[in-house]
Motif scaffolding. Structure first.
Motif, PDB file in Angstrom:
ATOM      1  N   PHE A  63       0.824  -1.202   0.000  1.00 61.72           N
ATOM      2  CA  PHE A  63       0.000   0.000   0.000  1.00 61.72           C
ATOM      3  C   PHE A  63       0.866   1.263   0.000  1.00 61.72           C
ATOM      4  N   GLY A  64       0.252   2.399  -0.362  1.00 65.22           N
ATOM      5  CA  GLY A  64       0.864   3.700  -0.190  1.00 65.22           C
ATOM      6  C   GLY A  64       1.598   4.225  -1.409  1.00 65.22           C
ATOM      7  N   GLU A  65       1.871   5.541  -1.385  1.00 65.74           N
ATOM      8  CA  GLU A  65       2.686   6.161  -2.422  1.00 65.74           C
ATOM      9  C   GLU A  65       4.069   5.521  -2.407  1.00 65.74           C
ATOM     10  N   ASN A  66       4.536   5.098  -3.564  1.00 65.82           N
ATOM     11  CA  ASN A  66       5.810   4.381  -3.670  1.00 65.82           C
ATOM     12  C   ASN A  66       5.875   3.155  -2.760  1.00 65.82           C
ATOM     13  N   HIS A  67       4.711   2.525  -2.510  1.00 73.22           N
ATOM     14  CA  HIS A  67       4.637   1.311  -1.682  1.00 73.22           C
ATOM     15  C   HIS A  67       5.248   1.542  -0.305  1.00 73.22           C
ATOM     16  N   SER A  68       5.027   2.726   0.250  1.00 73.94           N
ATOM     17  CA  SER A  68       5.721   3.116   1.477  1.00 73.94           C
ATOM     18  C   SER A  68       4.957   2.804   2.754  1.00 73.94           C
ATOM     19  N   ASP A  69       3.668   2.434   2.645  1.00 76.83           N
ATOM     20  CA  ASP A  69       2.862   2.191   3.838  1.00 76.83           C
ATOM     21  C   ASP A  69       3.089   0.763   4.325  1.00 76.83           C
ATOM     22  N   THR A  70       3.666   0.630   5.491  1.00 76.70           N
ATOM     23  CA  THR A  70       3.979  -0.692   6.036  1.00 76.70           C
ATOM     24  C   THR A  70       2.939  -1.178   7.042  1.00 76.70           C
ATOM     25  N   VAL A  71       1.868  -0.400   7.220  1.00 82.16           N
ATOM     26  CA  VAL A  71       0.843  -0.755   8.198  1.00 82.16           C
ATOM     27  C   VAL A  71      -0.400  -1.300   7.504  1.00 82.16           C
ATOM     28  N   LEU A  72      -0.944  -0.535   6.561  1.00 86.40           N
ATOM     29  CA  LEU A  72      -2.178  -0.937   5.896  1.00 86.40           C
ATOM     30  C   LEU A  72      -1.900  -1.942   4.780  1.00 86.40           C
ATOM     31  N   PRO A 112       5.677 -13.938 -13.364  1.00 88.44           N
ATOM     32  CA  PRO A 112       6.876 -13.442 -12.683  1.00 88.44           C
ATOM     33  C   PRO A 112       7.281 -12.025 -13.047  1.00 88.44           C
ATOM     34  N   ASN A 113       6.805 -11.500 -14.180  1.00 82.27           N
ATOM     35  CA  ASN A 113       7.160 -10.134 -14.568  1.00 82.27           C
ATOM     36  C   ASN A 113       6.148  -9.097 -14.069  1.00 82.27           C
ATOM     37  N   ASN A 114       5.257  -9.490 -13.168  1.00 77.97           N
ATOM     38  CA  ASN A 114       4.300  -8.543 -12.595  1.00 77.97           C
ATOM     39  C   ASN A 114       5.009  -7.419 -11.852  1.00 77.97           C
ATOM     40  N   PRO A 115       4.394  -6.235 -11.823  1.00 78.04           N
ATOM     41  CA  PRO A 115       3.162  -5.850 -12.508  1.00 78.04           C
ATOM     42  C   PRO A 115       3.412  -5.659 -14.000  1.00 78.04           C
ATOM     43  N   PHE A 116       2.471  -6.080 -14.820  1.00 78.73           N
ATOM     44  CA  PHE A 116       2.697  -5.970 -16.250  1.00 78.73           C
ATOM     45  C   PHE A 116       2.306  -4.587 -16.779  1.00 78.73           C
ATOM     46  N   SER A 117       1.478  -3.854 -16.036  1.00 78.47           N
ATOM     47  CA  SER A 117       1.097  -2.489 -16.399  1.00 78.47           C
ATOM     48  C   SER A 117       1.379  -1.599 -15.195  1.00 78.47           C
ATOM     49  N   ASP A 163      15.526  -6.864   2.700  1.00 74.62           N
ATOM     50  CA  ASP A 163      14.157  -7.045   2.232  1.00 74.62           C
ATOM     51  C   ASP A 163      14.217  -7.029   0.711  1.00 74.62           C
ATOM     52  N   ARG A 164      14.137  -8.187   0.100  1.00 72.75           N
ATOM     53  CA  ARG A 164      14.415  -8.332  -1.323  1.00 72.75           C
ATOM     54  C   ARG A 164      13.369  -7.650  -2.217  1.00 72.75           C
ATOM     55  N   ARG A 165      12.329  -7.132  -1.631  1.00 74.63           N
ATOM     56  CA  ARG A 165      11.353  -6.372  -2.393  1.00 74.63           C
ATOM     57  C   ARG A 165      11.874  -4.992  -2.770  1.00 74.63           C
ATOM     58  N   ASP A 166      12.940  -4.552  -2.103  1.00 77.96           N
ATOM     59  CA  ASP A 166      13.441  -3.182  -2.245  1.00 77.96           C
ATOM     60  C   ASP A 166      14.864  -3.171  -2.793  1.00 77.96           C
ATOM     61  N   ALA A 167      15.179  -2.133  -3.546  1.00 75.14           N
ATOM     62  CA  ALA A 167      16.538  -1.945  -4.056  1.00 75.14           C
ATOM     63  C   ALA A 167      16.808  -0.463  -4.230  1.00 75.14           C
ATOM     64  N   MET A 168      18.046  -0.053  -3.977  1.00 77.05           N
ATOM     65  CA  MET A 168      18.479   1.312  -4.259  1.00 77.05           C
ATOM     66  C   MET A 168      19.313   1.281  -5.536  1.00 77.05           C
ATOM     67  N   ILE A 169      18.886   2.084  -6.504  1.00 77.17           N
ATOM     68  CA  ILE A 169      19.547   2.139  -7.802  1.00 77.17           C
ATOM     69  C   ILE A 169      20.213   3.502  -7.930  1.00 77.17           C
ATOM     70  N   THR A 170      21.504   3.518  -8.239  1.00 75.80           N
ATOM     71  CA  THR A 170      22.234   4.780  -8.403  1.00 75.80           C
ATOM     72  C   THR A 170      23.080   4.716  -9.669  1.00 75.80           C
ATOM     73  N   TRP A 171      23.477   5.894 -10.143  1.00 75.05           N
ATOM     74  CA  TRP A 171      24.340   5.998 -11.316  1.00 75.05           C
ATOM     75  C   TRP A 171      24.988   7.375 -11.292  1.00 75.05           C
ATOM     76  N   LEU A 181      13.583   1.608  -5.451  1.00 65.63           N
ATOM     77  CA  LEU A 181      12.536   0.820  -6.094  1.00 65.63           C
ATOM     78  C   LEU A 181      12.010  -0.202  -5.101  1.00 65.63           C
ATOM     79  N   LYS A 182      10.675  -0.251  -4.920  1.00 69.61           N
ATOM     80  CA  LYS A 182      10.087  -1.092  -3.880  1.00 69.61           C
ATOM     81  C   LYS A 182       9.036  -2.044  -4.455  1.00 69.61           C
ATOM     82  N   SER A 183       9.196  -2.428  -5.719  1.00 69.83           N
ATOM     83  CA  SER A 183       8.165  -3.219  -6.385  1.00 69.83           C
ATOM     84  C   SER A 183       8.647  -4.596  -6.828  1.00 69.83           C
TER      85      SER A 183
END
Length: 578
Positions: free
Chosen positions: A204-213, A261-266, A505-513, A547-549
Motif C-alpha cells: 500500500f501507499g505512495e511508492n509502496h511506502s505504507d507498512t501498516v495498511l 513473474p514479470n508482474n506488474p505488467f502495467s 528485504d528483497r522487495r526493495d533496491a536502491m539504484i544509483t548511477w 525501487l520497492k516493487s
C-alpha cells in the motif's frame, strides 16, 4: 537581406506554416498522448461537501461489431470509437441512475454486448444489440454482493463472473448458467489473493511506502490468448502513483492460476501523471492489444482520475506485458501500421522553462505549469479572454505536438453536463515578436480537458503563447502546458557506473548511477531477463531511485537511459542482481 525584408519573410513563412498546421489539426491524428482527452464526467461523490472534480477510472473497453466501447466508473453513459483513438460520448436510452461503478463488459460473438456494474453491488447483467442507441435490458438473475465485477464468456459458451475489491478477500468467481438467464452457481471459487510479503508492488501507499495498511486487490479482467487465461487484477490503491495491474495465468477459466513473474505488467509510477491500474485489455486494429488503465490526479479528492492506454504484448514464453516507457509522451496511435504504440521520440521542450502569465491567484504559481507534476497547477485571477501564458523554450526547437491539461479548481460542476467546451489559441514565435498560430481552438465547441494536438507540419519556434478565450469552469487553472518536439542540441551520454543495491528485504533496491550535465532526467528499466526489461520508472533530474516493487523469488536485470529535449541516450550496460 535587409531587416525590413527579413521581417516580411518571417511573417509570410509563419503564416503559411500557420495555415498549413491549422488544416492538419482537423485531419486524423497519427499519435496520442496520455492521459486520454475524453470529456470526463463531473463526479457527485462529494457534492455534499461542495467538492467538484472530473474523473474517469476503471475503464472496461470491448470491441463489438468492429468498433469499440468504453465503460467508465460513474460516467452517466459511455464512449464509442471506430479506431481506439477518437472517442465520442453516448448518452444511452436506459442506464444506471447513479452511473455504473467499476463496470464489466463483454462481447458475445458480435451478437450481444453485455455490461454490469451497479454501484450497490447487487446487479443484473444488462444486454443490448444496439449500444449506440443504448436500449439496455436486464436479465432476470440477480448477482449479490459483487464489487468490481468482470464478466467473461468463453468460446464454448460457458460464462463466468469474477469480482473483488478488498484488502482482505481474494479474487473470487462463480459460474453463470447462460441458458438459465445467467443464474449463478451455488459454489464460489476463491482464486488468489495478494501476497505482499513476496510481491513488493502489492504494498500500500505512495511508492509502496505504507507498512501498516494492507494493499487492495481489485478490478479483475479476463483475457484469453492462445488458449491461456490471463486473469488481471489491480493493486495496491487507485490514488497512488504505483497503482498497477498484474496477472495470473491458467489453462482454465477457474484455475489453478500461476503468478506471472514479470508482474506488474502495467505499471507507471513516474512522470507527469502516474498510475496504470484497474483496467482492461482489448484487441485493437492491426491485431495489436491495448491495455487501458486509471491514472491518478488525486488533488481535490483521492478518486480524481483519468484514463490511459498502452500497447500490450505476449512474449514467446506467454508472458503478458504493457509498454509504459515514456508513457505520458506522444506515441503512435492504434492502426498506424507498423508503428502503433511505439514512442515517437518527441521530447519535452517545456520542462522547467521560463514562464510568464497574465495574472496569478494566491499561491498557484506559473512555474507549476511546466514542472511535470499534474498535482500542481496555476490559477489565473480571472477567467476571461485577457488571460495568457508564455513559455520561453530558451533555445529554438521543432514542435510536433502540444498537450494542454486543465485543472478543476473550485469548479462547482456536478454530473454529466452537456454543452461544455474549451476555446483558446496557442501561438509560436522565433523572436517573441512575430507570432504564428500553432493550435486554433477559436471555434471549438467540444469539451477537451486534456487536449492533445499533433501539428500537421512541425514548426521551429522558441516562444509558446497560450491565449484563453472561453472555458466551462469559473476558474482558469492549468496543470500542464506540455510542448513536445525535438531540440537541436546534443543527446545525453550513455549512463555510467550503474549500481543496484538489493536490500535484505528483497522487495526493495536502491539504484544509483553517475549524474550527467544537460539532462532532464533518467528512465530506469528493469525486468526478469536481459531481453525482458518490461518495466520502467521515469525520474526528473535526480540520479537515484529507491525501487520497492520487486518480487522476492526473482532475479532482476536493470538498465538506465538519460534523456533531454534532444532525445534519449544509448541504454547503459544491463546489470543483473540476484
Amino acid at each position: 537581406m535587409t531587416k525590413k525584408f527579413k521581417q516580411y519573410f518571417l511573417f509570410v513563412i509563419f503564416n503559411i506554416g500557420s495555415a498549413t498546421s491549422l488544416w492538419a489539426q482537423s485531419s486524423q491524428m497519427s499519435t496520442y498522448c496520455n492521459p486520454l482527452n475524453l470529456d470526463y464526467t463531473y463526479m457527485i461523490y462529494n457534492a455534499h461537501n461542495d467538492i467538484s472534480y472530473r474523473s474517469g477510472a476503471d475503464p472496461a473497453v470491448v470491441k463489438f461489431r468492429g468498433e469499440y466501447y468504453m465503460f467508465v466508473t460513474r460516467s452517466m453513459g459511455y464512449w464509442h470509437s471506430t479506431d481506439l483513438n477518437n472517442w465520442n460520448f453516448i448518452t444511452p436510452e436506459k442506464w444506471y441512475f447513479e452511473g455504473s461503478n467499476a463496470p464489466a463488459a463483454h462481447n458475445y460473438k458480435d451478437s450481444v454486448l453485455y455490461v454490469t456494474g451497479n454501484p450497490s453491488g447487487n446487479m443484473s447483467i444488462l444486454y443490448t444489440d444496439n449500444p449506440k442507441k443504448g436500449d439496455w435490458k436486464a436479465v432476470p438473475a440477480i448477482l449479490n454482493d459483487l464489487q468490481d465485477p468482470a464478466l467473461f464468456i468463453d468460446d464454448d459458451g460457458k460464462a463466468y463472473m469474477y469480482w473483488g475489491s478488498s484488502n482482505t478477500y481474494p479474487i473470487r468467481a462463480k459460474e453463470l448458467d447462460k441458458n438459465r438467464r445467467f443464474r449463478p452457481s451455488e459454489k464460489t471459487h476463491e482464486l488468489f489473493n495478494l501476497d505482499s510479503k513476496k510481491h513488493g508492488w502489492e504494498r500500500f501507499g505512495e511508492n509502496h511506502s505504507d507498512t501498516v495498511l494492507a494493499g487492495y486487490m481489485e478490478g479483475p479482467w479476463m483475457t484469453k490468448h492462445n488458449n491461456k487465461y490471463y486473469l488481471q487484477y489491480a493493486a495496491p490503491g487507485t490514488e497512488f502513483n504505483v497503482y498497477g495491474d498484474g496477472a495470473y495465468i491458467s489453462d482454465s477459466p477457474l484455475g489453478p492460476f500461476k503468478y506471472m513473474p514479470n508482474n506488474p505488467f502495467s505499471y507507471k509510477p513516474g512522470g507527469f501523471m502516474n498510475g496504470a491500474g484497474h483496467g482492461s485489455t482489448v484487441l485493437g486494429p492491426q491485431d495489436q492489444y491495448w491495455h487501458f488503465g486509471s491514472m491518478a490526479v488525486s488533488v481535490n479528492v483521492n478518486w480524481e482520475r483519468r484514463i490511459s492506454m498502452y500497447p500490450t504484448f505476449f512474449d514467446q514464453e506467454g508472458l503478458m506485458y504493457s509498454n509504459t516507457s515514456f508513457g505520458d509522451y506522444p506515441h503512435f496511435a492504434p492502426g498506424v501500421s507498423g508503428k502503433e504504440g511505439k514512442f515517437t521520440g518527441w521530447m519535452l521542450l517545456s520542462y522547467k522553462k521560463p514562464i510568464k502569465v497574465s495574472s496569478r491567484l494566491d499561491q498557484f504559481a506559473a512555474a507549476n505549469i511546466t514542472d511535470e507534476n499534474v498535482k500542481t497547477f496555476w490559477v489565473a485571477e480571472k477567467n476571461d479572454d485577457r488571460q495568457w501564458v508564455e513559455i520561453d523554450l530558451v533555445k529554438p526547437g521543432k514542435v510536433y505536438a502540444i498537450q494542454l491539461n486543465y485543472h478543476d479548481y473550485k469548479s462547482g460542476l456536478y454530473g454529466k453536463i452537456p454543452g461544455l467546451f474549451h476555446r483558446y489559441t496557442i501561438e509560436g514565435s522565433l523572436d517573441g515578436k512575430t507570432w504564428m498560430t500553432l493550435v486554433n481552438r477559436k471555434d471549438n465547441y467540444r469539451d477537451v480537458p486534456n487536449d492533445y494536438v499533433e501539428l500537421g507540419i512541425p514548426q521551429k519556434v522558441r516562444y509558446i503563447r497560450y491565449k484563453n478565450i472561453q472555458i466551462p469552469t469559473p476558474n482558469l487553472a492549468i496543470s500542464g502546458l506540455r510542448i513536445f518536439g525535438k531540440g537541436e542540441g546534443k543527446l545525453p551520454d550513455r549512463v555510467s557506473n550503474l549500481k543496484v543495491n538489493r536490500y535484505k528485504d528483497r522487495r526493495d533496491a536502491m539504484i544509483t548511477w553517475d549524474p550527467q550535465k544537460n539532462i532532464q532526467g533518467y528512465n530506469i528499466l528493469w525486468g526478469i531477463a536481459p531481453d525482458k526489461l518490461y518495466n520502467s520508472y521515469l525520474v526528473y533530474e535526480k540520479n537515484q531511485l529507491e525501487l520497492k516493487s520487486l518480487g522476492t523469488d526473482q532475479a532482476y536485470y536493470f538498465s538506465v537511459e538519460a534523456f533531454n529535449e534532444n532525445g534519449i541516450s544509448v541504454k547503459s550496460t544491463v546489470k543483473k542482481v540476484d
